[in-house]
Structure formats: structure tokens, C-alpha cells
Design a protein around this motif. Structure first.
Motif, PDB file in Angstrom:
ATOM      1  N   VAL A 201       0.541   0.134   9.740  1.00 53.01           N
ATOM      2  CA  VAL A 201       0.985   0.995   8.567  1.00 53.01           C
ATOM      3  C   VAL A 201       1.245   2.285   8.848  1.00 53.01           C
ATOM      4  N   ILE A 203       1.622   6.056   8.181  1.00 47.13           N
ATOM      5  CA  ILE A 203       1.651   6.905   6.957  1.00 47.13           C
ATOM      6  C   ILE A 203       1.588   8.312   7.618  1.00 47.13           C
ATOM      7  N   TYR A 208      -1.870   3.055  11.169  1.00 49.00           N
ATOM      8  CA  TYR A 208      -3.146   2.493  10.768  1.00 49.00           C
ATOM      9  C   TYR A 208      -3.220   0.910  10.997  1.00 49.00           C
ATOM     10  N   GLU A 219      -7.574   3.931  12.217  1.00 50.90           N
ATOM     11  CA  GLU A 219      -6.707   4.535  12.733  1.00 50.90           C
ATOM     12  C   GLU A 219      -6.250   3.662  14.030  1.00 50.90           C
ATOM     13  N   THR A 232       6.482   0.414   6.796  1.00 48.45           N
ATOM     14  CA  THR A 232       6.706   1.842   6.607  1.00 48.45           C
ATOM     15  C   THR A 232       7.424   2.278   5.161  1.00 48.45           C
ATOM     16  N   ILE A 234       5.410   4.362   3.120  1.00 48.22           N
ATOM     17  CA  ILE A 234       4.124   4.742   2.186  1.00 48.22           C
ATOM     18  C   ILE A 234       3.826   6.325   2.818  1.00 48.22           C
ATOM     19  N   THR A 235       3.668   7.032   1.812  1.00 45.38           N
ATOM     20  CA  THR A 235       3.275   8.207   2.069  1.00 45.38           C
ATOM     21  C   THR A 235       1.751   8.660   1.868  1.00 45.38           C
ATOM     22  N   GLY A 236       1.439   9.535   2.489  1.00 45.50           N
ATOM     23  CA  GLY A 236      -0.046   9.998   2.307  1.00 45.50           C
ATOM     24  C   GLY A 236      -0.286  10.389   0.818  1.00 45.50           C
ATOM     25  N   GLN A 238       0.797   8.725  -1.720  1.00 47.81           N
ATOM     26  CA  GLN A 238       0.701   7.417  -2.302  1.00 47.81           C
ATOM     27  C   GLN A 238      -0.703   6.957  -2.097  1.00 47.81           C
ATOM     28  N   VAL A 239      -1.310   7.125  -0.828  1.00 49.56           N
ATOM     29  CA  VAL A 239      -2.687   6.739  -0.503  1.00 49.56           C
ATOM     30  C   VAL A 239      -3.634   7.385  -1.362  1.00 49.56           C
ATOM     31  N   ARG A 243      -4.585   4.282  -3.750  1.00 55.55           N
ATOM     32  CA  ARG A 243      -4.891   3.373  -2.647  1.00 55.55           C
ATOM     33  C   ARG A 243      -5.143   2.065  -2.969  1.00 55.55           C
ATOM     34  N   VAL A 246      -1.507   0.656  -3.014  1.00 51.03           N
ATOM     35  CA  VAL A 246      -1.028   0.610  -1.657  1.00 51.03           C
ATOM     36  C   VAL A 246      -1.397  -0.534  -0.843  1.00 51.03           C
TER      37      VAL A 246
END
Length: 340
Positions: A201, A203, A208, A219, A232, A234-236, A238-239, A243, A246
Motif C-alpha cells: 500500500v 501512502i 507498507y 513499512e 495506490t 490512499i493519502t496519509g 485518510q489513514v 484508518r 482505509v
């Protein structure tokens, strides 16, 4: 005790008059002759009232008065208020002291035995660890697992904290669960359940590893697998913000990957990338040609089946497509193919 009344004394008999005295009248003599002699009182048995026997034809004597006489009370049991009670016997205190001393002796002996037993089991070479068995590891060696749990050969088996060792081993990101048990006298068994990476994933600028359930567990490192589909889009933020959402999105993508493997698409066209658009729709890039399958919103199983039929027909025609649109939710039976 009833006091016996004394028998009434017999009536005083008069002496017969002398010859010189005047003789009593015939009536008085006759009365004395007819009067019976008094009956002597017979002692009555205990606890019975004595009745005086009265001669017949005479008025009864007044009833005897019964007097109750109590025996004297023993000293110390309800005597007079001012009477001093004797001191309590010392034998009772002595018996209590004996019982207390006996209990103290038993307690001291038990403590000494327990202390001696503990000293023996924590210092005896018989209980030193000689064998460490580790099951379920692939990413880690048995030595690495034992070392992370603080399990050492030669260490006393009873000084090993099983819960702490299990938690220390499970701190490794690759290990989902660890259970440590011991078998006396000298064997430690470690059972490990490792995580399996199913996707990478992206990010931000980092990659990750994710499990089949969509959990991002570590990681990517140098010795980690890289031949996995890449997720691909997914932004930080959004996490950090959602979470759990996601994790659900990644799990749905991996559901689609399984459907493609079941339909035979993944074997002919290896999956390269799974991209999540801002509206949540999914685009899957497959094969060396980089064919884009627009799957839209879930569910994906029926759309994957349609994609398999379209790809089979294109292969029979020896045609090549660049994009296949399967995202028409109003008319899911309609498929649009953009050729190269």
C-alpha cells in the motif's frame, strides 16, 4: 427440702386420783374410756408433706405449713452481690497458649519447607532449559524468536515469565500471535502465527505491507517481499482520519484480486496496480500491456466475470484493448472497450 412438722404432743394424762380424792363422775369416766389413744406420727418420705393423723370424730388439726429450704449455692455462681468470685482457672489459658504455640510451629515449618522447595527448583540443574521448540515461523528463525522472548538455553525454566515472553515475541510486526509453554523438566515450546503480506500500500512516498484483512502492519524493509499488487490512491490524511475505513477499502480490493484469480484473469494477466479514485471507485491495471479495468463501486464479483468474458473474446480475435469500462451501475450488462 421440706421441713417435717413435729408430731403434736400427746395430751397430758392426768394421774389417777388417790383414794382419798373424790371419784370422778360416771359420765367423765365413760368419756375418757371411749376416747382413743393418740396415734404416733410416722416420718413421711422426703419431698412429701406430713399429715397429722387425727382421731375420728374430732375436728381436724390446722394444716401444717410447708417451708421450702434451698441448699446453699456453690461459691461463684450467683451468690450475694458483694460475694467475691474466685479467679478463672489458669488451665484454660494454658491450653490456649499450647494451641497458639503449636500453630506457630506448624506455620514456621511450612514456611521453611516452601522456602527450601523454591530454592531447590530455581537452582537445580535438573530444571535448566535444554530444548527450545519453535513452530510456525517462516520469516524469522527459531533463534531469533527465542532471543526476542528472552528464552535462553541453560536458564532456569521456572524463572521464565511465559506471558512476558509471548508478548515480547508478538512485538515483531511479522508475528501476529505467540504462545509460550513449558514442559518439565527442561523444554520450552513456542507456537507462532505469522502475518502474510498480500499487498503493498503506497501512502505518500512510503510503501507498507498489508494482510488479507487489509491491515497495514509494517513499512516495507529491504528483505520484505515486493512481488505483490500495489494499492495506490490512499493519502496519509485518510489513514489519520479514518484508518478503519482505509482497512475496509484495502480488504475489498483484495476481494477483487481473489475473484480475478478464481476467474483465471490473474493467471493470464498478472495484476499490477489497484487504484482507488477520490470517489471510491476502483481501477485495476493488469497484464504487461497495462489494461485498465474500471470496476467502479463494489461489489466486484459480477464485473470481474464480465471482464473475464471480454478478455477471452479479445484474445480469440487477437485484439488488444487499453481500457475496459465495467462501471455502468445503471446498466451493468453494458461494457465499453477502448482498443489500442
Amino acid at each position: 427440702m421440706t421441713e417435717r412438722p413435729s408430731a403434736p404432743p400427746p395430751p397430758n394424762r392426768r394421774r389417777a386420783p388417790s383414794s382419798s380424792a373424790a371419784a370422778p363422775s360416771n359420765r367423765a369416766a365413760s368419756a375418757r374410756a371411749s376416747k382413743p389413744e393418740p396415734v404416733a406420727a410416722v416420718p413421711a418420705p422426703k419431698n412429701e408433706r406430713v399429715r397429722a393423723t387425727t382421731p375420728p370424730h374430732e375436728s381436724p388439726a390446722p394444716p401444717a405449713t410447708s417451708v421450702s429450704v434451698r441448699p446453699p449455692r456453690p461459691p461463684g455462681k450467683g451468690g450475694s452481690p458483694g460475694e467475691a468470685r474466685p479467679a478463672r482457672p489458669l488451665s484454660r489459658h494454658f491450653r490456649a497458649l499450647q494451641l497458639f504455640a503449636g500453630a506457630a510451629v506448624v506455620l514456621v515449618a511450612s514456611t521453611a519447607v516452601a522456602w527450601g522447595a523454591r530454592r531447590y527448583i530455581v537452582s537445580s540443574p535438573r530444571f535448566a532449559v535444554r530444548t527450545v521448540l519453535v513452530d510456525g515461523v517462516q520469516r524469522r528463525t527459531a533463534e531469533q524468536v527465542a532471543s526476542s522472548g528472552g528464552i535462553e538455553v541453560g536458564k532456569n525454566i521456572f524463572t521464565l515469565d511465559l506471558e512476558l515472553a509471548s508478548a515480547s515475541i508478538a512485538a515483531d510486526p511479522w508475528i501476529e500471535k505467540a504462545t509460550v509453554t513449558r514442559t518439565l523438566p527442561s523444554t520450552v515450546h513456542v507456537n507462532v502465527i505469522e502475518r502474510e503480506a498480500q499487498a503493498l500500500v503506497a501512502i505518500g512516498g512510503d510503501l507498507y505491507l498489508a494482510t488479507r484483512d487489509g491491515e497495514l502492519f509494517k513499512e516495507l524493509a529491504e528483505d520484505d517481499p515486493v512481488d505483490l499488487p500495489i494499492v495506490t490512491g490512499i493519502t496519509g490524511d485518510q489513514v489519520a482520519r479514518d484508518r478503519a475505513g482505509v482497512v475496509i477499502a484495502v480488504r475489498r480490493l483484495l476481494d477483487a484480486v481473489e475473484d480475478m484469480a478464481r476467474a483465471g484473469i490473474a493467471r493470464r494477466y498478472p495484476i499490477q496496480e489497484l487504484h482507488i479514485e477520490r470517489d471510491g471507485s476502483v481501477v485495476v491495471t493488469i497484464g504487461k500491456e497495462g489494461i485498465a479495468l474500471h470496476l467502479g463501486q463494489p461489489p466486484y464479483r459480477d464485473k470481474v466475470g464480465q471482464a473475464s468474458r471480454v478478455l477471452t473474446e479479445l484474445a480469440q480475435r487477437k485484439a488488444s484493448a487499453s481500457v475496459i469500462f465495467l462501471d455502468n451501475n445503471a446498466h451493468p450488462e453494458r461494457v465499453v472497450v477502448r482498443m489500442k
